[in-house]
Scaffold this active site. Structure first.
Site, PDB file in Angstrom:
ATOM      1  N   THR A 138       0.920  -1.066   0.060  1.00 35.90           N
ATOM      2  CA  THR A 138      -0.088  -0.117  -0.133  1.00 35.90           C
ATOM      3  C   THR A 138       0.858   1.254  -0.099  1.00 35.90           C
ATOM      4  OG1 THR A 138      -1.732  -1.163   1.438  1.00 35.90           O
ATOM      5  CG2 THR A 138      -1.860   1.258   1.443  1.00 35.90           C
TER       6      THR A 138
ATOM      7  N   ARG B 148     -13.905  -6.835  -2.674  1.00 40.48           N
ATOM      8  CA  ARG B 148     -13.430  -6.884  -1.400  1.00 40.48           C
ATOM      9  C   ARG B 148     -12.963  -5.518  -1.002  1.00 40.48           C
ATOM     10  NH1 ARG B 148      -7.753  -5.527   0.248  1.00 40.48           N
ATOM     11  NH2 ARG B 148      -7.311  -6.799   2.461  1.00 40.48           N
ATOM     12  N   VAL B 149     -13.221  -5.008  -0.007  1.00 41.10           N
ATOM     13  CA  VAL B 149     -12.734  -3.947   0.795  1.00 41.10           C
ATOM     14  C   VAL B 149     -11.608  -3.772   1.877  1.00 41.10           C
ATOM     15  CG1 VAL B 149     -13.479  -1.616   1.819  1.00 41.10           C
ATOM     16  CG2 VAL B 149     -14.849  -2.827   0.028  1.00 41.10           C
ATOM     17  N   GLY B 150     -10.715  -3.488   1.873  1.00 41.15           N
ATOM     18  CA  GLY B 150      -9.608  -3.712   2.897  1.00 41.15           C
ATOM     19  C   GLY B 150      -9.788  -2.361   3.878  1.00 41.15           C
ATOM     20  N   ASP B 151      -8.529  -2.047   4.488  1.00 43.08           N
ATOM     21  CA  ASP B 151      -8.509  -0.982   5.517  1.00 43.08           C
ATOM     22  C   ASP B 151      -8.105   0.455   4.836  1.00 43.08           C
ATOM     23  OD1 ASP B 151      -5.749  -2.117   5.091  1.00 43.08           O
ATOM     24  OD2 ASP B 151      -5.115  -0.540   6.516  1.00 43.08           O
TER      25      ASP B 151
ATOM     26  N   THR C 214      -0.182   0.040   6.432  1.00 46.02           N
ATOM     27  CA  THR C 214       0.054  -1.070   5.251  1.00 46.02           C
ATOM     28  C   THR C 214       0.044  -2.333   6.044  1.00 46.02           C
ATOM     29  OG1 THR C 214       1.458  -1.810   3.475  1.00 46.02           O
ATOM     30  CG2 THR C 214       2.427  -0.464   5.352  1.00 46.02           C
ATOM     31  N   GLY C 215      -0.694  -3.493   5.364  1.00 47.92           N
ATOM     32  CA  GLY C 215      -0.497  -4.684   5.714  1.00 47.92           C
ATOM     33  C   GLY C 215      -1.914  -5.544   5.357  1.00 47.92           C
TER      34      GLY C 215
ATOM     35  N   GLY D 107      -5.159  -6.014   5.573  1.00 45.00           N
ATOM     36  CA  GLY D 107      -6.227  -5.125   5.664  1.00 45.00           C
ATOM     37  C   GLY D 107      -7.220  -5.663   6.518  1.00 45.00           C
TER      38      GLY D 107
END
Length: 388
Positions: A246, A274-277, A297-298, A300
């Site tokens: 990210t 899909r939705v991450g952080d 970053t990582g 999510g």
């Protein structure tokens, strides 16, 4: 100092204090305040006992990805290019190292230029992240990874620390610079997050030039998708550095205001939709002038479950923690308990910079008040010689 609710005064400390002060019936009116004072003393003793002596990692030199010391001070802008598998000096040719350093430095200079000209922190983080989005080395914008249906869906968010205003976009497929769309959501709508086709259409209406899906295609990302497909769903647990990466930025402007921005292509072979952080305020991005600006970053899903960025801010605001120790607790203690790894960059109102990570490496860099540009692409530059 740990949260007070985790430290309990010992029975011995309360009783000994009680015995010293409660000697007769005439002293009993003082019992409640005396016990209250003793409880405070006991809490302090309990915290010290639980913390114990500092370990070698906790007293590591500044910049150590393991320790709680700040990575730098007097910082006005910092960026990250993703956490994941580390670049190794022995395996990285000079051209590749230069490419990553140039990418980070270009983003830092773009953001610093905004600040030098009197621009605000929001404009600075947007400028920095746009440079990283335009660089195919990084998993954002041009270099976004593929979804499981061989498409691209991008996420981004921006937050302003002066009033907690925020904006984000998720699952956009035709926005060249999602971070700019996120800023437009913050400044030109009453909403915080727009998704999918509606977000793409909004960006076009607001003047952002659309791109086709082909714009995001790169050979490296295609090869990563093919590798993931070959290993099935298990490949998601062992994602290459760039594929889990990210990009993000945090800044402090001349008026003391903080801002943060984060942008990503997600994870290689992720499910479409899909939705991450990264687009979610409080998970992948947070900024509050009273505490810190944070970009993460990582993994999510874990950053979402742990409300990572907001937790760091709350540790500072309600727990009395400094930004470096709060960042360390979130990344090295809380998130691993949820089963995830990653990193973040955080900047407090005084310019103290933290950049902890629990992965093998994290690409990051910063600019100081005097204009010095620093980039870190190898773990040993953070005081780490091996796997996190």
């Amino acid at each position: 100092m740990r949260h007070l609710r985790h430290a309990r005064p010992s029975t011995h400390s309360l009783l000994s204090c009680h015995s010293r002060h409660v000697r007769s019936r005439h002293a009993r009116p003082w019992l409640v305040p005396v016990l209250a004072l003793c409880a405070v003393a006991g809490l302090s003793q309990g915290s010290a006992a639980q913390n114990g002596p500092a370990t070698s990692r906790e007293t590591a030199a500044a910049g150590d990805g393991y320790g709680t010391a700040p990575a730098a001070r007097h910082v006005v802008l910092a960026v990250h290019g993703g956490a994941g598998t580390a670049l190794r000096r022995e395996d990285t040719d000079p051209a590749k190292e230069k490419a990553y350093r140039d990418g980070l430095a270009g983003a830092l200079r773009a953001g610093a230029r905004v600040l030098r000209r009197g621009g605000d922190s929001v404009a600075a983080v947007e400028a920095a992240v746009r440079v990283l989005e335009d660089d195919p080395l990084f998993n954002a914008g041009r270099g976004a990874v593929f979804t499981d249906d061989a498409g691209h869906e991008l996420d981004a968010s921006v937050m302003r620390g002066s009033d907690l205003a925020a904006g984000g976009v998720t699952a956009v497929r035709h926005v060249r610079n999602p971070v700019s769309a996120a800023r437009l959501v913050m400044e030109r709508t009453p909403h915080v997050l727009l998704a999918g086709e509606a977000a793409d259409a909004f960006a076009v209406r607001e003047g952002l030039r659309p791109v086709t899906q082909d714009y995001y295609w790169t050979q490296q990302r295609w090869d990563e998708l093919m590798k993931a497909k070959g290993h099935g769903t298990a490949a998601l647990a062992k994602t290459p550095a760039g594929a889990m990466g990210t990009v993000g930025a945090v800044a402090r402007d001349g008026r003391g205001h903080l801002a943060a921005a984060t942008s990503t292509g997600g994870r290689t072979n992720k499910m479409a939709g899909r939705v991450g952080d990264s687009p979610v305020v409080g998970a992948g991005t947070y900024a509050d002038d009273r505490t810190a600006a944070v970009s993460a970053t990582g993994h999510g899903e874990v950053f979402l479950r742990g409300a990572a960025a907001a937790t760091l801010s709350h540790l500072v605001e309600f727990g009395g923690r400094d930004v470096a120790s709060a960042a360390h607790e979130v990344v090295r203690q809380r998130l691993p308990r949820l089963g995830g790894t990653g990193g973040l960059v955080a900047l407090d109102p005084r310019g103290t910079y933290a950049a902890p990570y629990s992965t093998e490496g994290m690409l990051h860099g910063y600019v100081t008040e005097d204009g010095r540009v620093v980039t870190r692409v190898f773990p040993d530059e953070d005081g780490r010689g091996g796997k996190g």
